[in-house]
Design an enzyme around this catalytic site. Structure first.
Site, PDB file in Angstrom:
ATOM      1  N   HIS B 329     -65.175  22.165 -12.639  1.00 54.88           N
ATOM      2  CA  HIS B 329     -64.439  20.910 -12.460  1.00 54.88           C
ATOM      3  C   HIS B 329     -65.301  19.676 -12.657  1.00 54.88           C
ATOM      4  O   HIS B 329     -64.782  18.603 -12.950  1.00 54.88           O
ATOM      5  CB  HIS B 329     -63.782  20.864 -11.077  1.00 54.88           C
ATOM      6  CG  HIS B 329     -62.557  21.709 -11.003  1.00 54.88           C
ATOM      7  ND1 HIS B 329     -62.599  23.052 -10.710  1.00 54.88           N
ATOM      8  CD2 HIS B 329     -61.252  21.418 -11.211  1.00 54.88           C
ATOM      9  CE1 HIS B 329     -61.381  23.543 -10.738  1.00 54.88           C
ATOM     10  NE2 HIS B 329     -60.539  22.581 -11.050  1.00 54.88           N
ATOM     11  N   GLY B 330     -66.578  19.810 -12.488  1.00 54.41           N
ATOM     12  CA  GLY B 330     -67.406  18.627 -12.705  1.00 54.41           C
ATOM     13  C   GLY B 330     -68.848  18.865 -12.327  1.00 54.41           C
ATOM     14  O   GLY B 330     -69.175  19.769 -11.555  1.00 54.41           O
TER      15      GLY B 330
END
Lengths: 325, 487
Positions: B329-330
């Site tokens: 996700h990041g």
């Protein structure tokens, strides 16, 4: 396939038609205690300006831009030099609004020169704030044309919030025929609180000094948005076609703001491609506290210095004829 | 190009008409048209990164052919090397663009904890939109070819269309070649009811994104930006608003993507299945971002042995997929902590063998859930809300302070935000969204098979108009980008 296309298009059109009265009525209910009346406690610069503009023609200089413009170019200073000017600067005006205004008024005003103020922060702005300013202003003349201009501006923002504002106001004005109190100017100036609208499109603030201790700006970059650059190009082409001199300027701002741009040199280089560009933050040395009243705008001391230098520059460039005094 | 932009409102009908009326006679031409419009769609954001997609696609396409050839000659080692090379190239690209700075700074931070200062250089890299999505999609293809689950594609245009198909290019669903690729090699014909259903799904997706998510975001962003000054009551509101923002945003995007694909005669996999009505965390993960969860399950969890190994290895496997999911996700430790938090909630269920207890629709055949079901849903929901605080916060410290603030004593102290947000109807829209999704919980989407739930056309029309009206009337002044674009 045909059935699908026709049915979808039909539903969309019906919904869109129903949307306009539904949205306006809902807004009217929600806005029952609207602040419309109290708006008149404030100086409605844009409204006054464009109700006054029809009295002007064959001017020497037309000023275009944001609040930096309408708070910087004082017609009284120019008039002392025998110059007839008009200032169509409005709050947060971007190149998009400037294009619509110039396109509409250039023939009537027939200026010898256009001074076009470009503020870096607005070069990548979608123009919502300025468009809403126009939408909420009421104009005495050419209402249909104004409505069309406002709609075009709203569409250019590609923002439904702005378009909704237009729908609501247009519905009030033209369907409900709501009588709006229009702010106009009869004498040479109109004063509300600490501000005075001066005929010719200038707004003067009572002399104040900028308190630097409030400012802690974060470094930023000068972004040139595709849409704004497209409108700038269109405007420049129009002025060139009409053979009107133009000067691109950047009005002085406090050094705290000016120095916060990391890549101002690149910005200057890009803007200079569109014509002569004078950055008055460099040409004119001003004092952050003494010549400004807030983090953006010149006070009357700064205005006097800036306008004097601009007049000198315009004569030197021979944009407004030869200096005769 | 954003789904909620004016550009897309013009792009979609033009593309749709050209696709069915001009390019429908020749499949290759139709696929080439899809590639062209998909590249236009992506290039609208930044055309320079088209090279990256083209490169990723080309690598996967050629590696697929070579793997297939090696497989046919039973050259397993060769197939393995080619597959590994392709995976490495794709992950390297992803690593450089998405994780380089994160790893460099984390590495330097780790050394500085021991008093060693490292000279590091971070790069000023723009994160290409949707890189994680299309990279994973391309990877799944070459892995499936290697595993002989699918034959390599020899139709380069169809393959490019599979990777770049614009509805799901930038934020999923992450499709599998086994589902999507064959659809580009078969003649497609226009189906009226599928297209109408696609329109309904787009409408529902736009409502969730523009009306629910964006209106939640307005207040939520203010609360998270000033969380240190907020009372616990407002912090709770902020966490709840983000919970609905991320759901409305991401599931809204998926609905628009799936609905748009239906207009082009393509069926994409379901990505969300009313996750906030889950009875435990395991059920939540079967219903949230299904395409990513199943990707991790099929390509990492099961190859590692899944749950059919020793308990210690089950713990290891579960931790790996949740931590990777977080990192996917990041490039921030907050996402890793979010993944770890969910792993800790999930582990007891899988170790006790209760992770597949709830696979059926909740309160099936009933209007409302039982008290027990409701309590389970509420507990699961609140656990998820806590996780979202880590997901939303800028740093782990921020998340921790936010949670501490939630537990503070000034719970009911009034906040200026409460008074300034009275014109924000986010709460009402959230209730509408939840009510419709509960009512339609056994259907594919919020407006799926509506004629069976709302038999009178006039009521259906009124519902459509309400949604249409809300989408146009309650847009926020700033168009907010889809959250999942950053992943």
């Amino acid at each position: 396939m045909k059935k699908f296309l026709i049915k979808t298009a039909l539903i969309f059109v019906i919904f869109a038609i129903l949307y306009i009265p539904a949205y306006s009525i809902l807004n009217m209910i929600a806005d029952k205690d609207s602040q419309e009346a109290s708006d008149f406690e404030y100086l409605k610069t844009t409204e006054i300006k464009f109700n006054e503009i029809d009295n002007y023609k064959d001017i020497d200089i037309l000023f275009v831009g944001s609040s930096h413009t309408y708070r910087s170019f004082d017609p009284r200073i120019f008039s002392k030099e025998g110059l007839k000017v008009f200032n169509i600067g409005t709050s947060s005006q971007t190149c998009m609004q400037s294009w619509f205004l110039i396109d509409r008024y250039i023939d009537a005003l027939n200026p010898k020169c256009v001074v076009y103020d470009l503020f870096p922060d607005l070069m990548n702005n979608k123009g919502e704030e300025s468009t809403i300013d126009f939408i909420s202003s009421n104009f005495e003349h050419n209402q249909a044309m104004w409505e069309w201009t406002k709609l075009k501006m709203a569409m250019c923002t590609k923002n439904m919030y702005t378009i909704n504002k237009w729908i609501y106001k247009a519905f009030q004005r033209h369907i409900l025929r709501k009588e709006n109190q229009i702010q106009t100017i009869k004498d040479d100036e109109l004063r509300i609180r600490n501000e005075r609208y001066i005929k010719g499109g200038f707004v003067e603030r009572d002399l104040e000094y900028y308190d630097l201790s409030y400012d802690n700006r974060i470094d930023t970059t000068c972004k040139l948005g595709t849409m704004q650059m497209m409108f700038l190009r269109k405007t420049i082409n129009l002025l060139k076609d009409k053979g009107i001199n133009y000067l691109l300027v950047e009005t002085p701002v406090p050094s705290v703001l000016y120095n916060s741009y990391d890549d101002h040199d690149k910005y200057t280089e890009k803007i200079s491609e569109y014509g002569t560009f004078y950055d008055y933050n460099i040409r004119l040395k001003l004092n952050d506290s003494l010549d400004f009243y807030d983090s953006h705008h010149l006070n009357q001391n700064g205005v006097a210095k800036y306008d004097s230098l601009l007049i000198k520059d315009l004569y030197e460039l021979k944009y407004i004829g030869d200096y005769v005094h | 190009m954003l789904f909620n932009s004016f550009e897309f409102a013009i792009f979609l009908p033009i593309t749709f008409i050209l696709y069915w009326l001009v390019f429908n006679r020749n499949l290759k031409l139709q696929n080439a048209f899809i590639v062209a419009v998909s590249y236009l769609f992506y290039g609208w954001w930044d055309w320079r990164f088209l090279i990256l997609i083209a490169f990723t696609t080309f690598c996967s396409y050629t590696s697929g052919i070579f793997i297939d050839k090696a497989n046919q000659k039973s050259q397993n080692k060769k197939a393995k090397i080619i597959s590994a090379t392709n995976i490495t190239i794709n992950l390297l690209i992803l690593g450089v663009f998405k994780y380089y700075n994160f790893f460099v700074t984390s590495f330097a931070d780790a050394f500085s904890a021991f008093g060693i200062t490292l000279e590091t250089t971070t790069l000023n890299i723009i994160l290409p939109v949707g890189i994680s999505f299309y990279t994973f999609q391309a990877l799944s293809y070459s892995i499936d070819v290697y595993r002989r689950k699918i034959e390599a594609s020899h139709d380069i245009i169809a393959f490019f269309a599979f990777v770049s198909f614009f509805p799901q290019l930038v934020a999923g669903p992450i499709e599998r070649a086994t589902n999507l690729l064959p659809q580009f090699t078969q003649k497609r014909s226009f189906d009226y009811s599928t297209a109408v259903d696609g329109c309904r799904q787009i409408l529902w997706g736009l409502f969730k994104k523009i009306v629910v998510a964006d209106n939640c975001a307005t207040t939520c962003n203010q609360i998270f930006a000033t969380y240190a000054d907020q009372p616990a009551s407002m912090l709770m509101v902020g966490a709840l608003l983000f919970t609905f923002q991320i759901y409305g945003d991401f599931s809204g995007y998926s609905d628009i993507a799936i609905g748009t694909a239906k207009l082009f005669g393509i069926k994409l996999m379901r990505n969300f299945n009313i996750p906030y009505f889950s009875r435990d965390i395991a059920e939540f993960w079967r219903r949230w971002h299904i395409s990513l969860t199943t990707w991790f399950r099929d390509y990492i969890y099961i190859p590692l042995g899944g749950s059919r190994v020793t308990k210690a290895k089950v713990v290891r496997n579960t931790l790996i997929i949740f931590l990777l999911s977080g990192l996917w996700h990041g490039a921030n430790w907050t996402f890793v902590i979010w993944g770890a938090y969910h792993a800790l909630l999930f582990l007891p269920l899988i170790l006790l063998g209760k992770n597949r207890k709830y696979t059926h629709t909740i309160a099936e055949g009933k209007h409302i859930p039982s008290i027990k079901e409701f309590a389970m849903m509420l507990i699961t929901f609140l656990l998820v809300v806590v996780g979202w605080i880590f997901f939303r916060a800028e740093t782990i410290g921020d998340a921790w302070h936010y949670i501490c603030g939630l537990c503070s004593l000034n719970t009911f102290k009034a906040s200026y935000l409460f008074f300034t947000s009275t014109k924000n109807f986010a709460g009402i829209f959230v209730i509408v969204m939840l009510a419709v999704e509960w009512w339609q919980r056994s259907k594919e989407h919020g407006l799926g098979e509506l004629h069976t739930s709302l038999k009178r056309p006039i009521f259906r029309c009124l519902l459509y108009f309400f949604l249409f009206f809300s989408i146009l009337a309650f847009q926020t002044s700033d168009s907010i980008q889809f959250l999942y674009f950053q992943f």
